[in-house]
Structures are given as C-alpha cells and as structure tokens.
Design an enzyme around this catalytic site. Sequence first.
Site, PDB file in Angstrom:
ATOM      1  N   LYS A  33       0.840  -1.205   0.000  1.00  0.00           N
ATOM      2  CA  LYS A  33       0.000   0.000   0.000  1.00  0.00           C
ATOM      3  C   LYS A  33       0.872   1.251   0.000  1.00  0.00           C
ATOM      4  O   LYS A  33       2.093   1.176   0.175  1.00  0.00           O
ATOM      5  CB  LYS A  33      -0.925  -0.002   1.215  1.00  0.00           C
ATOM      6  CG  LYS A  33      -0.210  -0.001   2.556  1.00  0.00           C
ATOM      7  CD  LYS A  33      -1.190  -0.071   3.712  1.00  0.00           C
ATOM      8  CE  LYS A  33      -0.441  -0.041   5.042  1.00  0.00           C
ATOM      9  NZ  LYS A  33      -1.350  -0.032   6.204  1.00  0.00           N
ATOM     10  N   ARG A 128     -10.498   0.191  14.934  1.00  0.00           N
ATOM     11  CA  ARG A 128     -10.179   0.975  13.744  1.00  0.00           C
ATOM     12  C   ARG A 128     -10.984   0.484  12.558  1.00  0.00           C
ATOM     13  O   ARG A 128     -11.835   1.182  12.037  1.00  0.00           O
ATOM     14  CB  ARG A 128      -8.662   0.923  13.479  1.00  0.00           C
ATOM     15  CG  ARG A 128      -8.194   1.944  12.471  1.00  0.00           C
ATOM     16  CD  ARG A 128      -6.696   1.878  12.267  1.00  0.00           C
ATOM     17  NE  ARG A 128      -6.253   0.597  11.694  1.00  0.00           N
ATOM     18  CZ  ARG A 128      -5.028   0.390  11.224  1.00  0.00           C
ATOM     19  NH1 ARG A 128      -4.122   1.360  11.277  1.00  0.00           N
ATOM     20  NH2 ARG A 128      -4.694  -0.770  10.716  1.00  0.00           N
ATOM     21  N   TYR A 242      15.967  30.014   8.659  1.00  0.00           N
ATOM     22  CA  TYR A 242      14.805  30.735   9.167  1.00  0.00           C
ATOM     23  C   TYR A 242      14.873  30.895  10.686  1.00  0.00           C
ATOM     24  O   TYR A 242      15.307  29.994  11.414  1.00  0.00           O
ATOM     25  CB  TYR A 242      13.517  29.990   8.810  1.00  0.00           C
ATOM     26  CG  TYR A 242      13.086  30.151   7.373  1.00  0.00           C
ATOM     27  CD1 TYR A 242      12.801  31.409   6.845  1.00  0.00           C
ATOM     28  CD2 TYR A 242      12.952  29.041   6.552  1.00  0.00           C
ATOM     29  CE1 TYR A 242      12.390  31.555   5.529  1.00  0.00           C
ATOM     30  CE2 TYR A 242      12.540  29.165   5.228  1.00  0.00           C
ATOM     31  CZ  TYR A 242      12.262  30.437   4.728  1.00  0.00           C
ATOM     32  OH  TYR A 242      11.858  30.574   3.422  1.00  0.00           O
ATOM     33  N   MET A 290      11.349  24.190   2.909  1.00  0.00           N
ATOM     34  CA  MET A 290      10.579  23.430   1.932  1.00  0.00           C
ATOM     35  C   MET A 290      11.461  22.681   0.948  1.00  0.00           C
ATOM     36  O   MET A 290      11.203  21.510   0.629  1.00  0.00           O
ATOM     37  CB  MET A 290       9.631  24.360   1.172  1.00  0.00           C
ATOM     38  CG  MET A 290       8.724  23.621   0.188  1.00  0.00           C
ATOM     39  SD  MET A 290       7.642  24.716  -0.745  1.00  0.00           S
ATOM     40  CE  MET A 290       6.584  25.357   0.549  1.00  0.00           C
TER      41      MET A 290
END
Length: 345
Positions: A33, A128, A242, A290
């Site tokens: 998956k 679940r 940053y 990013m």
Amino acid sequence: MSTGFLSVDLDALVTNWRALDARSTAETAAVVKADGYGLGADKVGRALMRAGVRRFFVAVAEEGAALRQALGPNVEICVFSGHMRGDTDMIADMMLTPMINTVGQLTRHLEGLPEHPFGVQLDTGMNRLGLEMAEWASIAEIALSQNCRLVMSHLACADEPDHPMNRQQLDQFHLMTDGISVPRSLAATGGILLGPEYHFDLVRPGVGLYGGLPFADAQPVAYLDLPVIQIREVEAGETVGYANSWTAERPSKIATVSGGYADGLIRAMGGHAQLWHGAQPVPVVGRVSMDLITADVTDLSELPGVLSILGSDQTVDAVADHAGTIGYEILTSLGARYQRRYSGG
C-alpha cells in the site's frame, strides 16, 4: 542533477521478504500500500512476485487497480478498505478481493457481486476497522457460506513484544474464529516476530520488507543522496536559516543541499538530524525548509558534492527518531521530485 537521488535496492527488498518468510509458519504475503511504502508499488510488486509472493495487500481499490495493471492476472490483490460505495465495477474488472469491514459492505458485495471472492476483517480490540464480536456473530454463517477467502484482524501493539494487548487480541481472534474452515491471518511484520502462535494461515509483512522496524535484521532498501547546491563560509556569531535558529560558535563551512519537507524530509528533524559524507556524519543546522537543508561540513577533509540521508549508515527509523516520528512516515513521504534508480530484483 539538481534534485535528490533515491536508489531502491530490490534485491534487499526480496532478501527481507525471504527472511520474514523463513520465520513464518504460514503463507507469506506482502503489503504494498501507499505506492509500495513510497518506493514504487509497480517495481516493488514485480520483484516480490518474481520471488514467489502470490497475495498482495493494498489500502484502497484504486491502489489495487494500479497494481493489477503492473502485475497481471496471476496474483490475488486484497483491499483493506473493503467494498466501498462506487467501487463495484473496479473490484470486478480488476479482480480485487475486498476485505469486508461492515455489515453494510457485506450486503453491498453480495448484492452487487454475488459470486466474487472477498475476505472479512474483524476488530479484536484496535477499534479501527472490522466487524466487532456481535456484528460478526450475526453474519458469520452467511459470510462463510459464500466465496470468503480470508478472515483477518490486525494487531495494535505488535512492535512491543511484551505489551499485554498482543495476547488480548490473540485470544479474541481465537474466540471469534476458532472452528471456521476459511484461512485466517493476524500477523503483519511485528506479529511474525511474536512467534508461530500469531501466524495462523497467512502473514502480511509490510514495513519490514522496506528496511523498517520492528524487523531489526532488515537490510536497508532505500538510499537517498542530496546534491550540494552551495557551500558558504560563516563567521562565528552569524546565524543560519529561518528564525536565526542556529548560530555558529566558530568559523564554519555550511553546505546547502537540495531537499526539504516538500520531499518528505520532515521539518521537525531540523537541528537534530545528520547527513553523511561516506561514513562521516555531518550535523544538520538550522531549520529544514521546503526545498533546502543546511549542514555543517567544517570538519570534513574535502568539500562534498553530495550528502546522504538514508542508507547503510542511517536507517529510515534513525531519521524518524530525529523528527519525532516513525519510519513508516519517512518512507511514505518520500517526494516525487527525486530521481529514482532501481537495482536488482
């Protein structure tokens, strides 16, 4: 090359499957998956099929359809989410086996595809997916008299061998399924490692195939190299990145590499993670942004053109620890910008 380079060792993947298969007393399937845990379900699936896997598991029908196109007709593809509304034609056309989770799904399946194979997922305490005890008791006779191929459940705490939930779920699975003639499955990677009493008729390894814990003996499958875009000299007292989040305590050489949280290298690892130059670790400094990561390469004997983040020296789980997450998230987040190369398989 301006993007990261992701190498996938399909021979290591197959070796991991064979090692888990050797520990299993049951048929060993494979979970592919999330696009083969981020590494490419088509290529992963073909390598595992050549190794002998005949049953695969995916999360949703759309993944199953894509895998069927890659693997052809001679394997079974099971869908954990079951028979969802709108999926009937896809399940039929692509020969998928939905793992039924609710009474409504069973009704939909038997009315829409009365002769088509299916499986059943039971809830043994994870809360679940799957039928609870009372629901299963109400429809078990109907389900088991049809073309039911597998009855399964999923362990919540299998990565903690001593957790009492493992035994609790095993006992509940026995209570719900003992005496049925349909094959049963409870164990994924962690369940295989818990021992034969958890294996039943089929096991479904996932993350262990791809080099992740709890299979500590797994070979690394994913190798990720990040090209250096720029190296600059920073004086003591200057800041990097940053929010001025890192301050140089000495004159330093800072390498900026191509890769960031848009590529699945999670922002939270900034200031904790390491990159590697060969066998030498290089600390990440400042925040992961990013598209870029900065690392202190002052102590290297040569200026690097590439720094690595995944490989033999640093596993997906080591990277995950730096980011406060798990190896599954690192693997499945690997971005689409990487150049990919597959070897072996």
